[in-house]
Design a protein around this motif. Structure first.
Motif, PDB file in Angstrom:
ATOM      1  N   GLU A  38      69.699  22.487 -42.282  1.00 28.01           N
ATOM      2  CA  GLU A  38      70.504  21.601 -41.561  1.00 28.01           C
ATOM      3  C   GLU A  38      70.940  22.041 -40.330  1.00 28.01           C
ATOM      4  OE1 GLU A  38      74.558  19.043 -42.707  1.00 28.01           O
ATOM      5  OE2 GLU A  38      74.356  20.920 -43.656  1.00 28.01           O
ATOM      6  N   ARG A  39      70.190  21.619 -39.158  1.00 32.22           N
ATOM      7  CA  ARG A  39      70.196  22.037 -37.770  1.00 32.22           C
ATOM      8  C   ARG A  39      71.293  21.065 -37.159  1.00 32.22           C
ATOM      9  NH1 ARG A  39      63.801  21.471 -36.930  1.00 32.22           N
ATOM     10  NH2 ARG A  39      63.323  22.441 -38.640  1.00 32.22           N
ATOM     11  N   ALA A  40      71.640  19.726 -37.812  1.00 33.80           N
ATOM     12  CA  ALA A  40      73.082  19.239 -37.191  1.00 33.80           C
ATOM     13  C   ALA A  40      73.681  18.873 -38.336  1.00 33.80           C
ATOM     14  CB  ALA A  40      72.392  18.026 -36.692  1.00 33.80           C
ATOM     15  N   THR A  41      74.884  18.470 -38.068  1.00 36.00           N
ATOM     16  CA  THR A  41      75.752  18.211 -39.193  1.00 36.00           C
ATOM     17  C   THR A  41      75.553  16.448 -39.895  1.00 36.00           C
ATOM     18  OG1 THR A  41      77.418  19.422 -38.400  1.00 36.00           O
ATOM     19  CG2 THR A  41      78.322  17.642 -39.737  1.00 36.00           C
ATOM     20  N   ALA A  42      75.142  16.282 -40.831  1.00 35.15           N
ATOM     21  CA  ALA A  42      74.707  15.261 -41.690  1.00 35.15           C
ATOM     22  C   ALA A  42      76.138  14.245 -41.635  1.00 35.15           C
ATOM     23  CB  ALA A  42      74.008  15.287 -42.975  1.00 35.15           C
ATOM     24  N   ASP A  43      75.856  12.818 -41.247  1.00 32.60           N
ATOM     25  CA  ASP A  43      76.941  12.067 -41.704  1.00 32.60           C
ATOM     26  C   ASP A  43      77.024  11.430 -42.936  1.00 32.60           C
ATOM     27  OD1 ASP A  43      74.711  10.535 -40.939  1.00 32.60           O
ATOM     28  OD2 ASP A  43      75.942   8.822 -40.590  1.00 32.60           O
ATOM     29  N   PRO A  44      78.120  10.735 -43.547  1.00 32.99           N
ATOM     30  CA  PRO A  44      77.869  10.312 -44.979  1.00 32.99           C
ATOM     31  C   PRO A  44      76.715   9.308 -45.123  1.00 32.99           C
ATOM     32  CG  PRO A  44      80.170  10.178 -43.984  1.00 32.99           C
ATOM     33  CD  PRO A  44      79.296  10.657 -43.205  1.00 32.99           C
ATOM     34  N   THR A  45      76.282   8.510 -44.115  1.00 30.27           N
ATOM     35  CA  THR A  45      75.187   7.623 -44.600  1.00 30.27           C
ATOM     36  C   THR A  45      73.875   8.606 -44.626  1.00 30.27           C
ATOM     37  OG1 THR A  45      76.244   5.885 -43.462  1.00 30.27           O
ATOM     38  CG2 THR A  45      73.680   5.718 -43.682  1.00 30.27           C
ATOM     39  N   THR A  46      73.765   9.517 -43.865  1.00 26.51           N
ATOM     40  CA  THR A  46      72.428  10.344 -43.651  1.00 26.51           C
ATOM     41  C   THR A  46      72.575  10.923 -45.039  1.00 26.51           C
ATOM     42  OG1 THR A  46      72.382  10.327 -41.324  1.00 26.51           O
ATOM     43  CG2 THR A  46      71.005  12.027 -42.477  1.00 26.51           C
ATOM     44  N   GLY A  47      73.712  11.676 -45.475  1.00 25.25           N
ATOM     45  CA  GLY A  47      73.700  12.330 -46.727  1.00 25.25           C
ATOM     46  C   GLY A  47      73.291  11.672 -47.816  1.00 25.25           C
ATOM     47  N   ARG A  48      73.969  10.160 -48.096  1.00 20.23           N
ATOM     48  CA  ARG A  48      73.553   9.657 -49.264  1.00 20.23           C
ATOM     49  C   ARG A  48      72.212   9.137 -49.465  1.00 20.23           C
ATOM     50  NH1 ARG A  48      78.615   6.496 -47.726  1.00 20.23           N
ATOM     51  NH2 ARG A  48      80.358   7.408 -49.221  1.00 20.23           N
ATOM     52  N   VAL A  49      71.734   8.858 -48.048  1.00 17.23           N
ATOM     53  CA  VAL A  49      70.005   8.572 -47.868  1.00 17.23           C
ATOM     54  C   VAL A  49      69.422   9.765 -48.382  1.00 17.23           C
ATOM     55  CG1 VAL A  49      68.151   7.879 -46.536  1.00 17.23           C
ATOM     56  CG2 VAL A  49      70.320   6.707 -46.547  1.00 17.23           C
TER      57      VAL A  49
ATOM     58  N   GLY B  86      48.496  10.793 -50.836  1.00 15.30           N
ATOM     59  CA  GLY B  86      48.135  11.726 -52.043  1.00 15.30           C
ATOM     60  C   GLY B  86      48.745  13.083 -52.017  1.00 15.30           C
ATOM     61  N   ALA B  87      49.078  13.411 -50.593  1.00 13.48           N
ATOM     62  CA  ALA B  87      49.542  14.784 -50.455  1.00 13.48           C
ATOM     63  C   ALA B  87      50.948  15.139 -50.204  1.00 13.48           C
ATOM     64  CB  ALA B  87      48.849  15.466 -49.141  1.00 13.48           C
ATOM     65  N   GLY B  88      51.837  14.024 -50.853  1.00 11.84           N
ATOM     66  CA  GLY B  88      53.411  13.953 -50.837  1.00 11.84           C
ATOM     67  C   GLY B  88      53.640  12.894 -49.920  1.00 11.84           C
ATOM     68  N   THR B  89      55.104  12.867 -49.969  1.00  8.01           N
ATOM     69  CA  THR B  89      55.934  11.577 -49.381  1.00  8.01           C
ATOM     70  C   THR B  89      56.939  12.239 -48.405  1.00  8.01           C
ATOM     71  OG1 THR B  89      55.717  10.511 -51.573  1.00  8.01           O
ATOM     72  CG2 THR B  89      57.680   9.867 -50.049  1.00  8.01           C
ATOM     73  N   VAL B  90      57.064  11.463 -47.219  1.00  4.34           N
ATOM     74  CA  VAL B  90      58.205  11.810 -46.431  1.00  4.34           C
ATOM     75  C   VAL B  90      58.874  10.753 -46.229  1.00  4.34           C
ATOM     76  CG1 VAL B  90      58.805  12.666 -44.170  1.00  4.34           C
ATOM     77  CG2 VAL B  90      56.691  13.553 -45.094  1.00  4.34           C
ATOM     78  N   VAL B  91      60.422  10.786 -46.409  1.00  4.72           N
ATOM     79  CA  VAL B  91      61.350   9.653 -46.344  1.00  4.72           C
ATOM     80  C   VAL B  91      61.988  10.325 -45.137  1.00  4.72           C
ATOM     81  CG1 VAL B  91      63.295   8.727 -47.176  1.00  4.72           C
ATOM     82  CG2 VAL B  91      61.502   9.257 -48.598  1.00  4.72           C
ATOM     83  N   THR B  92      62.263   9.534 -43.901  1.00  4.94           N
ATOM     84  CA  THR B  92      63.053   9.767 -42.890  1.00  4.94           C
ATOM     85  C   THR B  92      64.021   8.696 -42.289  1.00  4.94           C
ATOM     86  OG1 THR B  92      60.737  10.593 -41.755  1.00  4.94           O
ATOM     87  CG2 THR B  92      62.592  10.155 -40.382  1.00  4.94           C
ATOM     88  N   VAL B  93      65.027   9.316 -42.260  1.00  4.32           N
ATOM     89  CA  VAL B  93      66.243   8.323 -41.822  1.00  4.32           C
ATOM     90  C   VAL B  93      66.613   8.516 -40.436  1.00  4.32           C
ATOM     91  CG1 VAL B  93      68.051   9.810 -43.138  1.00  4.32           C
ATOM     92  CG2 VAL B  93      68.475   7.277 -42.216  1.00  4.32           C
ATOM     93  N   THR B  94      66.682   7.756 -39.393  1.00  6.39           N
ATOM     94  CA  THR B  94      67.136   7.781 -38.253  1.00  6.39           C
ATOM     95  C   THR B  94      68.168   7.232 -37.799  1.00  6.39           C
ATOM     96  OG1 THR B  94      64.903   8.381 -37.677  1.00  6.39           O
ATOM     97  CG2 THR B  94      66.175   7.836 -35.922  1.00  6.39           C
ATOM     98  N   LEU B  95      69.235   7.607 -37.366  1.00 10.85           N
ATOM     99  CA  LEU B  95      70.583   6.834 -37.081  1.00 10.85           C
ATOM    100  C   LEU B  95      70.993   7.259 -35.726  1.00 10.85           C
ATOM    101  CD1 LEU B  95      72.338   7.464 -40.458  1.00 10.85           C
ATOM    102  CD2 LEU B  95      71.398   5.220 -39.595  1.00 10.85           C
ATOM    103  N   PRO B  96      71.562   6.098 -34.798  1.00 10.74           N
ATOM    104  CA  PRO B  96      72.139   6.693 -33.624  1.00 10.74           C
ATOM    105  C   PRO B  96      73.445   7.585 -33.976  1.00 10.74           C
ATOM    106  CG  PRO B  96      72.717   4.596 -34.251  1.00 10.74           C
ATOM    107  CD  PRO B  96      71.744   4.818 -35.169  1.00 10.74           C
ATOM    108  N   ARG B  97      73.390   8.618 -32.838  1.00 11.00           N
ATOM    109  CA  ARG B  97      74.814   9.375 -33.072  1.00 11.00           C
ATOM    110  C   ARG B  97      75.904   8.586 -32.480  1.00 11.00           C
ATOM    111  NH1 ARG B  97      73.942  15.492 -32.173  1.00 11.00           N
ATOM    112  NH2 ARG B  97      71.717  15.788 -32.527  1.00 11.00           N
ATOM    113  N   SER B  98      77.095   8.809 -33.062  1.00  8.63           N
ATOM    114  CA  SER B  98      78.417   8.049 -32.632  1.00  8.63           C
ATOM    115  C   SER B  98      79.182   9.261 -32.439  1.00  8.63           C
ATOM    116  CB  SER B  98      78.779   6.979 -33.314  1.00  8.63           C
ATOM    117  OG  SER B  98      79.159   7.772 -34.585  1.00  8.63           O
ATOM    118  N   ALA B  99      80.368   9.183 -31.900  1.00 11.38           N
ATOM    119  CA  ALA B  99      81.500  10.081 -31.698  1.00 11.38           C
ATOM    120  C   ALA B  99      81.685  10.825 -32.937  1.00 11.38           C
ATOM    121  CB  ALA B  99      82.560   9.243 -31.074  1.00 11.38           C
ATOM    122  N   GLY B 100      81.581  10.190 -34.037  1.00 11.95           N
ATOM    123  CA  GLY B 100      82.109  10.628 -35.307  1.00 11.95           C
ATOM    124  C   GLY B 100      80.899  11.283 -36.094  1.00 11.95           C
ATOM    125  N   ARG B 101      79.496  11.191 -35.294  1.00  9.46           N
ATOM    126  CA  ARG B 101      78.451  11.972 -35.838  1.00  9.46           C
ATOM    127  C   ARG B 101      78.091  13.400 -35.302  1.00  9.46           C
ATOM    128  NH1 ARG B 101      74.773   6.993 -38.181  1.00  9.46           N
ATOM    129  NH2 ARG B 101      76.462   5.803 -37.556  1.00  9.46           N
TER     130      ARG B 101
END
Length: 188
Positions: free
Chosen positions: A92-103, A173-188
Motif C-alpha cells: 500500500e503506497r497510497a491510502t485506499a478509499d472505501p471503493t478501492t478497498g471493496r473492489v 494463462g499466466a494469471g489475472t490482473v484486476v485494476t481499479v482506477t479512480l480519480p482522487r478527490s479531497a477525501g482520497r
C-alpha cells in the motif's frame, strides 16, 4: 442501491467470502486422504464461530466494526494466507478509499477461490490524479469476456463506475490482473 441490494452485498462481502475460504480449507484437508487434522478442524470452527456472530450482528442491524481500509486489506490478506496457504502480499503506497478497498477485497477473494494461484499481490498506489489498486495472481487465468458475471464482479464494476472510475480485468494463462482506477478527490 436498495436496502435489499445493500444487505445482499454485505452478506456477499462478509460471510459468503469466509465460508468459501472455509470450504477451500476443508477441501484441501480432505484431499490428503487421511483423517481431518485437528488444527484444521479448530481453525474452521473458529472461522465459522466468527461468521455466525457476524451474521447475528447483521440480522440485528449492527454490522461489523469497520477498521481502516488499508488495515482491513492487510488483515484479510494475512487471514487468507494462513487459512489457505496461498502467499498473499499487500503493498500500500497510497491510502485506499472505501471503493478501492471493496473492489480489491472482492478481487482478492476471487483470486483465492478461483485462480489456483500460489501467490496473490495487492497493490494500492497514487498515480498522478488517480488512485490505482491492483490484485495480481499467478493462477490459471480465465476469459473475462466469456465468464459468467456473478454478484461480486458485477458489484466491482458498479462500484467503480459509481465512483467515476474504471475497472479492467486482464487475464491470460499466466494469471489475472484486476485494476481499479479512480480519480482522487479531497477525501482520497
Amino acid at each position: 442501491m436498495t436496502e435489499a441490494q445493500e444487505l445482499a452485498q454485505r452478506i456477499h462481502d462478509g460471510v459468503l467470502q469466509s465460508l468459501a475460504v472455509a470450504r477451500i480449507r476443508l477441501d484441501r484437508a480432505l484431499a490428503t486422504g487421511g483423517p481431518l487434522a485437528h488444527d484444521v478442524g479448530e481453525d474452521l470452527r473458529a472461522l465459522l464461530d466468527r461468521e455466525i456472530a457476524a451474521l447475528r450482528d447483521l440480522v440485528r442491524g449492527a454490522g461489523p466494526a469497520r477498521a481502516g481500509v488499508g488495515a482491513t486489506l492487510t488483515e484479510t490478506a494475512h487471514r487468507l494466507e494462513s487459512l489457505t496457504g496461498i502467499s498473499v502480499s499487500v503493498d500500500e503506497r497510497a491510502t485506499a478509499d472505501p471503493t478501492t478497498g471493496r473492489v480489491l477485497h472482492e478481487a482478492l477473494h476471487n483470486a483465492i477461490r478461483h485462480s489456483g494461484a500460489t501467490h496473490v499481490r495487492v497493490i494500492v498506489a497514487g498515480v498522478g490524479k488517480h488512485l490505482v489498486g491492483q490484485v495480481r495472481d499467478n493462477g490459471r487465468g480465465f476469459d473475462p469476456g466469456a465468464a459468467r458475471r456473478g454478484l461480486g464482479i458485477t458489484a466491482m464494476y458498479a462500484r467503480t463506475k459509481a465512483a467515476g472510475g474504471e475497472l479492467e480485468i486482464d487475464s491470460t494463462g499466466a494469471g489475472t490482473v484486476v485494476t481499479v482506477t479512480l480519480p482522487r478527490s479531497a477525501g482520497r
